[in-house]
Motif scaffolding. Sequence first.
Motif, short mmCIF file in Angstrom:
data_model
loop_
_atom_site.label_atom_id
_atom_site.label_comp_id
_atom_site.label_asym_id
_atom_site.label_seq_id
_atom_site.Cartn_x
_atom_site.Cartn_y
_atom_site.Cartn_z
N ARG A 91 0.83 -1.21 0.00
CA ARG A 91 0.00 0.00 0.00
C ARG A 91 0.86 1.26 0.00
O ARG A 91 0.67 2.17 -0.80
N LEU A 92 1.84 1.30 0.91
CA LEU A 92 2.69 2.49 1.02
C LEU A 92 3.58 2.66 -0.22
O LEU A 92 3.78 3.78 -0.69
N LYS A 93 4.10 1.57 -0.74
CA LYS A 93 4.96 1.66 -1.94
C LYS A 93 4.15 2.16 -3.13
O LYS A 93 4.61 2.99 -3.91
N SER A 94 2.92 1.67 -3.26
CA SER A 94 2.05 2.14 -4.33
C SER A 94 1.76 3.63 -4.19
O SER A 94 1.80 4.38 -5.16
N LEU A 95 1.48 4.05 -2.97
CA LEU A 95 1.24 5.46 -2.69
C LEU A 95 2.45 6.30 -3.07
O LEU A 95 2.34 7.33 -3.74
N ARG A 96 3.63 5.83 -2.68
CA ARG A 96 4.86 6.55 -2.99
C ARG A 96 5.11 6.60 -4.50
O ARG A 96 5.46 7.64 -5.06
N ASP A 97 4.92 5.47 -5.16
CA ASP A 97 5.18 5.41 -6.61
C ASP A 97 4.21 6.29 -7.40
O ASP A 97 4.60 6.92 -8.39
N ASP A 98 2.95 6.33 -6.95
CA ASP A 98 1.94 7.09 -7.69
C ASP A 98 1.94 8.59 -7.36
O ASP A 98 1.70 9.42 -8.24
N PHE A 99 2.18 8.93 -6.09
CA PHE A 99 2.02 10.32 -5.68
C PHE A 99 3.26 10.94 -5.03
O PHE A 99 3.25 12.10 -4.64
N GLY A 100 4.32 10.17 -4.87
CA GLY A 100 5.53 10.65 -4.19
C GLY A 100 6.12 11.90 -4.81
O GLY A 100 6.59 12.79 -4.09
N HIS A 101 6.07 12.00 -6.12
CA HIS A 101 6.64 13.16 -6.80
C HIS A 101 5.86 14.45 -6.50
O HIS A 101 6.38 15.55 -6.67
N GLN A 102 4.61 14.31 -6.03
CA GLN A 102 3.78 15.47 -5.72
C GLN A 102 3.82 15.85 -4.24
O GLN A 102 3.31 16.90 -3.85
N MET A 103 4.41 15.02 -3.42
CA MET A 103 4.41 15.23 -1.97
C MET A 103 5.46 16.24 -1.55
O MET A 103 6.51 16.33 -2.19
N PRO A 104 5.20 16.91 -0.44
CA PRO A 104 6.26 17.75 0.15
C PRO A 104 7.43 16.85 0.56
O PRO A 104 7.23 15.67 0.89
N SER A 105 8.61 17.38 0.55
CA SER A 105 9.80 16.55 0.80
C SER A 105 9.77 15.87 2.16
O SER A 105 10.21 14.71 2.29
N ALA A 106 9.26 16.52 3.20
CA ALA A 106 9.21 15.91 4.53
C ALA A 106 8.25 14.71 4.53
O ALA A 106 8.56 13.66 5.12
N SER A 107 7.12 14.84 3.87
CA SER A 107 6.16 13.73 3.79
C SER A 107 6.74 12.59 2.97
O SER A 107 6.58 11.41 3.32
N ARG A 108 7.41 12.94 1.88
CA ARG A 108 8.03 11.92 1.04
C ARG A 108 9.11 11.18 1.82
O ARG A 108 9.22 9.95 1.74
N LYS A 109 9.90 11.89 2.60
CA LYS A 109 10.95 11.26 3.40
C LYS A 109 10.35 10.32 4.43
O LYS A 109 10.83 9.20 4.63
#
Length: 131
Positions: free
Chosen positions: A67-85
């Motif tokens: 679930r988390l990997k899918s979230l990161r792969d799909d939306f990670g590029h749009q997230m703020p850097s702290a949330s992405r980290k």
Amino acid sequence: MTLNVGQRVRLAADLRLAGSVTPAGEPSEETGAFAGSLALAAGVEGTVEHVDEHHRQQSHEVREYLRLKSLRDDFGHQMPSASRKQLDEQVEALEEQWVAYQQRMLRVTVRVRLDNGFVLDGVPEEAFASA
């Protein structure tokens, strides 16, 4: 090694089968009145009659990793850097469980008719080698 129907195989190690014995015509739910054991030596050959693939159930950690990997792969590029980290750290923390699951994800069992007439059913494929 992947086994296929019709393939000639041999036992890779000595096997000892023990437990209750039920005549072939009786329902499997009925407990046999007999007990016995049978030893088969390594090297006994036979033919693969059936191959079953069993997918193992995913643990909560494996489902969460996916679930988390899918979230990161799909939306990670749009997230703020702290949330992405933070998301990267969560995925990394679950990666060990994911790797372990992948290594044992598929369990293969076979039905082999041995040349001596015995039939072994539901045996892990690792018990056999190519003949």
